[in-house]
Design an enzyme around this catalytic site. Structure first.
Site, PDB file in Angstrom:
ATOM      1  N   ARG A 132       0.837  -1.217   0.000  1.00  0.00           N
ATOM      2  CA  ARG A 132       0.000   0.000   0.000  1.00  0.00           C
ATOM      3  C   ARG A 132       0.862   1.253   0.000  1.00  0.00           C
ATOM      4  NH1 ARG A 132      -4.244  -0.752   4.663  1.00  0.00           N
ATOM      5  NH2 ARG A 132      -5.038   1.233   3.898  1.00  0.00           N
ATOM      6  N   GLN A 162     -10.777   9.216   7.798  1.00  0.00           N
ATOM      7  CA  GLN A 162     -10.534   7.805   8.143  1.00  0.00           C
ATOM      8  C   GLN A 162      -9.322   7.296   7.366  1.00  0.00           C
ATOM      9  OE1 GLN A 162     -14.498   5.459   8.283  1.00  0.00           O
ATOM     10  NE2 GLN A 162     -14.930   7.210   6.976  1.00  0.00           N
ATOM     11  N   ASN A 163      -8.858   8.109   6.419  1.00  0.00           N
ATOM     12  CA  ASN A 163      -7.797   7.675   5.516  1.00  0.00           C
ATOM     13  C   ASN A 163      -6.423   7.805   6.161  1.00  0.00           C
ATOM     14  OD1 ASN A 163      -9.909   7.384   3.752  1.00  0.00           O
ATOM     15  ND2 ASN A 163      -9.497   9.289   2.645  1.00  0.00           N
ATOM     16  N   HIS A 179      -7.511   7.223  12.029  1.00  0.00           N
ATOM     17  CA  HIS A 179      -6.963   5.866  11.958  1.00  0.00           C
ATOM     18  C   HIS A 179      -5.465   5.816  11.724  1.00  0.00           C
ATOM     19  CE1 HIS A 179     -11.297   4.618  10.713  1.00  0.00           C
ATOM     20  NE2 HIS A 179     -11.176   4.734  12.006  1.00  0.00           N
ATOM     21  N   CYS A 212      13.286  -0.153  15.510  1.00  0.00           N
ATOM     22  CA  CYS A 212      13.498   1.156  16.139  1.00  0.00           C
ATOM     23  C   CYS A 212      14.968   1.252  16.582  1.00  0.00           C
ATOM     24  CB  CYS A 212      12.561   1.217  17.341  1.00  0.00           C
ATOM     25  SG  CYS A 212      12.804   2.600  18.460  1.00  0.00           S
ATOM     26  N   CYS A 259      15.908   1.711  19.345  1.00  0.00           N
ATOM     27  CA  CYS A 259      16.037   1.033  20.653  1.00  0.00           C
ATOM     28  C   CYS A 259      16.129  -0.473  20.463  1.00  0.00           C
ATOM     29  CB  CYS A 259      14.836   1.374  21.555  1.00  0.00           C
ATOM     30  SG  CYS A 259      13.386   0.355  21.232  1.00  0.00           S
ATOM     31  N   SER A 280     -18.299   4.558   3.063  1.00  0.00           N
ATOM     32  CA  SER A 280     -19.445   3.642   3.131  1.00  0.00           C
ATOM     33  C   SER A 280     -20.114   3.771   4.494  1.00  0.00           C
ATOM     34  CB  SER A 280     -18.966   2.204   2.910  1.00  0.00           C
ATOM     35  OG  SER A 280     -17.970   1.882   3.887  1.00  0.00           O
ATOM     36  N   ASN A 336     -20.910  11.055  -2.833  1.00  0.00           N
ATOM     37  CA  ASN A 336     -20.519   9.665  -2.988  1.00  0.00           C
ATOM     38  C   ASN A 336     -20.990   9.185  -4.358  1.00  0.00           C
ATOM     39  OD1 ASN A 336     -20.126   6.826  -2.632  1.00  0.00           O
ATOM     40  ND2 ASN A 336     -20.226   7.118  -0.411  1.00  0.00           N
ATOM     41  N   GLU A 374     -22.283   6.285  -4.729  1.00  0.00           N
ATOM     42  CA  GLU A 374     -23.461   5.434  -4.496  1.00  0.00           C
ATOM     43  C   GLU A 374     -23.935   5.653  -3.069  1.00  0.00           C
ATOM     44  OE1 GLU A 374     -21.769   1.538  -5.122  1.00  0.00           O
ATOM     45  OE2 GLU A 374     -20.998   1.436  -3.070  1.00  0.00           O
TER      46      GLU A 374
HETATM   47  C1  BV8 Z   1     -12.905   0.021  17.959  1.00  0.00           C
HETATM   48  C2  BV8 Z   1      -6.810   1.888   9.347  1.00  0.00           C
HETATM   49  C3  BV8 Z   1     -13.156  -0.643  20.185  1.00  0.00           C
HETATM   50  C4  BV8 Z   1      -6.080   0.642   8.979  1.00  0.00           C
HETATM   51  C5  BV8 Z   1      -9.164   1.267   9.574  1.00  0.00           C
HETATM   52  C6  BV8 Z   1     -19.484  -0.019  17.166  1.00  0.00           C
HETATM   53  C7  BV8 Z   1     -18.733   0.819  17.965  1.00  0.00           C
HETATM   54  C8  BV8 Z   1     -17.359   0.679  18.045  1.00  0.00           C
HETATM   55  C9  BV8 Z   1     -16.712  -0.311  17.293  1.00  0.00           C
HETATM   56  C10 BV8 Z   1     -17.454  -1.145  16.513  1.00  0.00           C
HETATM   57  C11 BV8 Z   1     -18.841  -0.998  16.440  1.00  0.00           C
HETATM   58  N1  BV8 Z   1     -19.282  -1.941  15.584  1.00  0.00           N
HETATM   59  C12 BV8 Z   1     -18.253  -2.667  15.104  1.00  0.00           C
HETATM   60  C13 BV8 Z   1     -17.136  -2.225  15.664  1.00  0.00           C
HETATM   61  C14 BV8 Z   1     -15.819  -2.769  15.408  1.00  0.00           C
HETATM   62  C15 BV8 Z   1     -15.118  -2.131  14.227  1.00  0.00           C
HETATM   63  C16 BV8 Z   1     -16.024  -1.839  13.083  1.00  0.00           C
HETATM   64  O1  BV8 Z   1     -16.493  -0.720  12.931  1.00  0.00           O
HETATM   65  N2  BV8 Z   1     -16.266  -2.840  12.257  1.00  0.00           N
HETATM   66  C17 BV8 Z   1     -17.092  -2.638  11.095  1.00  0.00           C
HETATM   67  C18 BV8 Z   1     -16.468  -3.355   9.904  1.00  0.00           C
HETATM   68  C19 BV8 Z   1     -18.483  -3.128  11.414  1.00  0.00           C
HETATM   69  N3  BV8 Z   1     -14.468  -0.918  14.658  1.00  0.00           N
HETATM   70  C20 BV8 Z   1     -13.237  -1.025  15.195  1.00  0.00           C
HETATM   71  O2  BV8 Z   1     -12.672  -2.074  15.383  1.00  0.00           O
HETATM   72  C21 BV8 Z   1     -12.567   0.271  15.614  1.00  0.00           C
HETATM   73  N4  BV8 Z   1     -12.076   0.103  16.927  1.00  0.00           N
HETATM   74  O3  BV8 Z   1     -14.056   0.264  17.884  1.00  0.00           O
HETATM   75  O4  BV8 Z   1     -12.304  -0.390  19.089  1.00  0.00           O
HETATM   76  C22 BV8 Z   1     -12.291  -0.675  21.369  1.00  0.00           C
HETATM   77  C23 BV8 Z   1     -12.526   0.245  22.390  1.00  0.00           C
HETATM   78  C24 BV8 Z   1     -11.724   0.177  23.503  1.00  0.00           C
HETATM   79  C25 BV8 Z   1     -10.696  -0.760  23.613  1.00  0.00           C
HETATM   80  C26 BV8 Z   1     -10.461  -1.655  22.557  1.00  0.00           C
HETATM   81  C27 BV8 Z   1     -11.265  -1.618  21.427  1.00  0.00           C
HETATM   82  C28 BV8 Z   1     -11.363   0.557  14.733  1.00  0.00           C
HETATM   83  C29 BV8 Z   1     -11.779   0.818  13.329  1.00  0.00           C
HETATM   84  C30 BV8 Z   1     -10.570   1.337  12.533  1.00  0.00           C
HETATM   85  C31 BV8 Z   1     -10.042   0.257  11.629  1.00  0.00           C
HETATM   86  N5  BV8 Z   1      -8.979   0.804  10.775  1.00  0.00           N
HETATM   87  N6  BV8 Z   1      -8.183   1.832   8.842  1.00  0.00           N
HETATM   88  C32 BV8 Z   1      -5.836   0.545   7.500  1.00  0.00           C
HETATM   89  O5  BV8 Z   1      -6.302   1.390   6.725  1.00  0.00           O
HETATM   90  O6  BV8 Z   1      -5.123  -0.411   7.125  1.00  0.00           O
HETATM   91  S1  BV8 Z   1     -10.712   1.232   8.926  1.00  0.00           S
HETATM   92  C33 BV8 Z   1     -10.588   1.371   7.252  1.00  0.00           C
HETATM   93  O7  BV8 Z   1     -11.774   0.863   6.714  1.00  0.00           O
HETATM   94  C34 BV8 Z   1     -10.548   2.797   6.802  1.00  0.00           C
HETATM   95  O8  BV8 Z   1      -9.783   3.615   7.611  1.00  0.00           O
HETATM   96  C35 BV8 Z   1     -11.977   3.198   6.795  1.00  0.00           C
HETATM   97  O9  BV8 Z   1     -12.390   3.650   8.035  1.00  0.00           O
HETATM   98  C36 BV8 Z   1     -12.644   1.891   6.535  1.00  0.00           C
HETATM   99  C37 BV8 Z   1     -13.030   1.857   5.095  1.00  0.00           C
HETATM  100  O10 BV8 Z   1     -14.173   2.612   5.041  1.00  0.00           O
HETATM  101  P1  BV8 Z   1     -14.318   3.730   3.939  1.00  0.00           P
HETATM  102  O11 BV8 Z   1     -13.268   4.723   4.129  1.00  0.00           O
HETATM  103  O12 BV8 Z   1     -15.700   4.162   3.980  1.00  0.00           O
HETATM  104  O13 BV8 Z   1     -13.986   2.968   2.592  1.00  0.00           O
HETATM  105  P2  BV8 Z   1     -14.925   1.925   1.845  1.00  0.00           P
HETATM  106  O14 BV8 Z   1     -14.073   1.241   0.860  1.00  0.00           O
HETATM  107  O15 BV8 Z   1     -15.713   1.142   2.847  1.00  0.00           O
HETATM  108  O16 BV8 Z   1     -15.967   2.843   1.081  1.00  0.00           O
HETATM  109  C38 BV8 Z   1     -15.511   3.706   0.073  1.00  0.00           C
HETATM  110  C39 BV8 Z   1     -16.667   4.637  -0.209  1.00  0.00           C
HETATM  111  O17 BV8 Z   1     -16.243   5.592  -1.184  1.00  0.00           O
HETATM  112  C40 BV8 Z   1     -17.865   3.917  -0.788  1.00  0.00           C
HETATM  113  O18 BV8 Z   1     -19.043   4.435  -0.199  1.00  0.00           O
HETATM  114  C41 BV8 Z   1     -17.814   4.286  -2.282  1.00  0.00           C
HETATM  115  O19 BV8 Z   1     -19.106   4.356  -2.849  1.00  0.00           O
HETATM  116  C42 BV8 Z   1     -17.205   5.653  -2.215  1.00  0.00           C
HETATM  117  N7  BV8 Z   1     -16.471   6.092  -3.407  1.00  0.00           N
HETATM  118  C43 BV8 Z   1     -15.742   5.333  -4.254  1.00  0.00           C
HETATM  119  N8  BV8 Z   1     -15.182   6.127  -5.187  1.00  0.00           N
HETATM  120  C44 BV8 Z   1     -15.569   7.411  -4.916  1.00  0.00           C
HETATM  121  C45 BV8 Z   1     -16.389   7.383  -3.778  1.00  0.00           C
HETATM  122  N9  BV8 Z   1     -16.935   8.496  -3.240  1.00  0.00           N
HETATM  123  C46 BV8 Z   1     -16.654   9.672  -3.844  1.00  0.00           C
HETATM  124  N10 BV8 Z   1     -15.865   9.780  -4.936  1.00  0.00           N
HETATM  125  C47 BV8 Z   1     -15.317   8.677  -5.499  1.00  0.00           C
HETATM  126  N11 BV8 Z   1     -14.560   8.791  -6.604  1.00  0.00           N
HETATM  127 ZN    ZN Z   2      11.821   1.737  20.294  1.00  0.00          ZN
END
Ligand code: BV8
Ligand code: ZN
Length: 272
Positions: free
Chosen positions: A71, A106-107, A124, A173, A175, A214, A238, A240
């Site tokens: 990536r 979120q990016n 994130h 690191c 360290c 999304s 968006n 969609e």
């Molecule tokens: C946590 C970094 C708790 C890494 C990412 C409720 C409350 C809290 C948590 C949860 C909950 N329900 C579920 C959870 C758990 C989980 C979660 O949300 N799961 C989902 C799948 C249901 N959440 C977590 O685990 C979070 N942590 O809650 O911890 C906790 C608390 C205390 C102690 C311990 C734990 C952490 C979530 C973060 C994960 N990391 N990224 C990496 O990137 O490698 S998330 C990653 O996926 C992205 O950062 C982003 O957030 C997500 C992707 O989503 P989008 O950005 O929306 O991208 P996507 O592809 O889905 O959609 C693209 C959109 O663009 C589409 O709509 C498309 O139509 C549109 N599009 C396309 N082209 C265009 C366009 N729009 C405009 N123009 C275009 N040209």
């Molecule tokens: Zn270190």
């Protein structure tokens, strides 16, 4: 896009004193960075979301670094698109007019920063930072490959023969500790200060723009209903519908890079 909704949106934008923006992978799609849930959400036979997790790291840190190295390599040549620049221009103009503007992303690709975004909340983390597992230090690292052992690795081709990496081949690191990507994985908590900054940006905002997400990942997606509860107008850009489209007062369908430059171009300038 009916003229009336566009004009209604633009007059709301002109009257707004506090604006928040939530972006997701879609805002970088036109820069060539694959989104998670599109075709780009697959790497080899893995869902990206399955590799962005502590479990994947425990199982095979080398594979996780291959995924992130791929990536980083891909993002290295990517530049902000007109959507990133339109948001950065709006921020500058809003700030000049004495408004309050918060961009919550979120990016992890760094394109908002490259386009000049200033008041940015990176929920994130960053593709370009690494964190030491021993001393916890976070450092900028733009090295591609991340270490020489990863040169030429990371092909997304499902036929690629997996290889194991030794601990010594992972980034280290000063360290001596092993370094991981400084991003928030699924199941990991977001930084309290980032959550607080995002909540402060949304609290009392007149207008929330939701761009290219999304809106299925929490707690990030939760800022949309939060803004709604606070009485904000919500506009979605968006290609969609998303999980929050039903909450939106304005829905503009199309690419962020295509739509944002004219939609946000408020000549004449914002009301003082
Ligand atoms: C946590 C970094 C708790 C890494 C990412 C409720 C409350 C809290 C948590 C949860 C909950 N329900 C579920 C959870 C758990 C989980 C979660 O949300 N799961 C989902 C799948 C249901 N959440 C977590 O685990 C979070 N942590 O809650 O911890 C906790 C608390 C205390 C102690 C311990 C734990 C952490 C979530 C973060 C994960 N990391 N990224 C990496 O990137 O490698 S998330 C990653 O996926 C992205 O950062 C982003 O957030 C997500 C992707 O989503 P989008 O950005 O929306 O991208 P996507 O592809 O889905 O959609 C693209 C959109 O663009 C589409 O709509 C498309 O139509 C549109 N599009 C396309 N082209 C265009 C366009 N729009 C405009 N123009 C275009 N040209
Ligand atoms: Zn270190």
């Amino acid at each position: 896009m009916s003229a009336t909704s566009r004009e209604r949106f633009q007059s709301s934008l002109r009257r707004a004193r506090k604006i928040a923006v939530l972006t997701g992978a879609g805002v970088s799609a036109e820069s060539g960075i694959p989104t998670f849930r599109g075709a780009g959400g697959l790497w080899r036979r893995y869902q990206a979301t399955s590799l962005a997790s502590p479990e994947a790291w425990q199982r095979d840190p080398g594979l996780v670094w291959e995924f992130y190295n791929h990536r980083r390599e891909r993002a290295l040549g990517c530049r902000p698109n007109p959507g990133h620049h339109a948001l950065a221009r709006l921020e500058a103009r809003f700030r000049e007019a004495g408004g309050v503007f918060t961009l919550i992303t979120q990016n992890i690709d760094g394109l908002h920063e490259q386009a000049g975004a200033r008041d940015l909340v990176r929920l994130h983390g960053s593709l370009w930072q690494v964190r030491c597992l021993s001393c916890g230090s976070v450092t900028e690292n733009r090295g591609v490959p991340i270490t020489p052992a990863f040169a030429g690795s990371g092909s997304p081709d499902p036929e690629t023969r997996a290889r194991r990496f030794t601990a010594a081949e992972l980034p280290h690191c000063s360290c001596g500790g092993v370094q991981r990507p400084h991003v928030v994985w699924f199941g990991e908590a977001l930084k309290e200060s980032d959550l607080a900054a995002a909540a402060a940006g949304v609290d009392g905002c007149d207008l929330l723009l939701v761009v290219g997400t999304s809106a299925v990942v929490y707690p990030a997606a939760g800022f949309v209903p939060l803004a709604k509860r606070h009485g904000a107008l919500i506009a979605e850009i968006n290609v969609e519908p998303s999980a929050v489209t039903s909450l939106c007062d304005f829905v503009f369908t199309g690419g962020a890079g295509e739509i944002l430059p004219s939609l946000l171009d408020l000549a004449p300038a914002l009301a003082p």
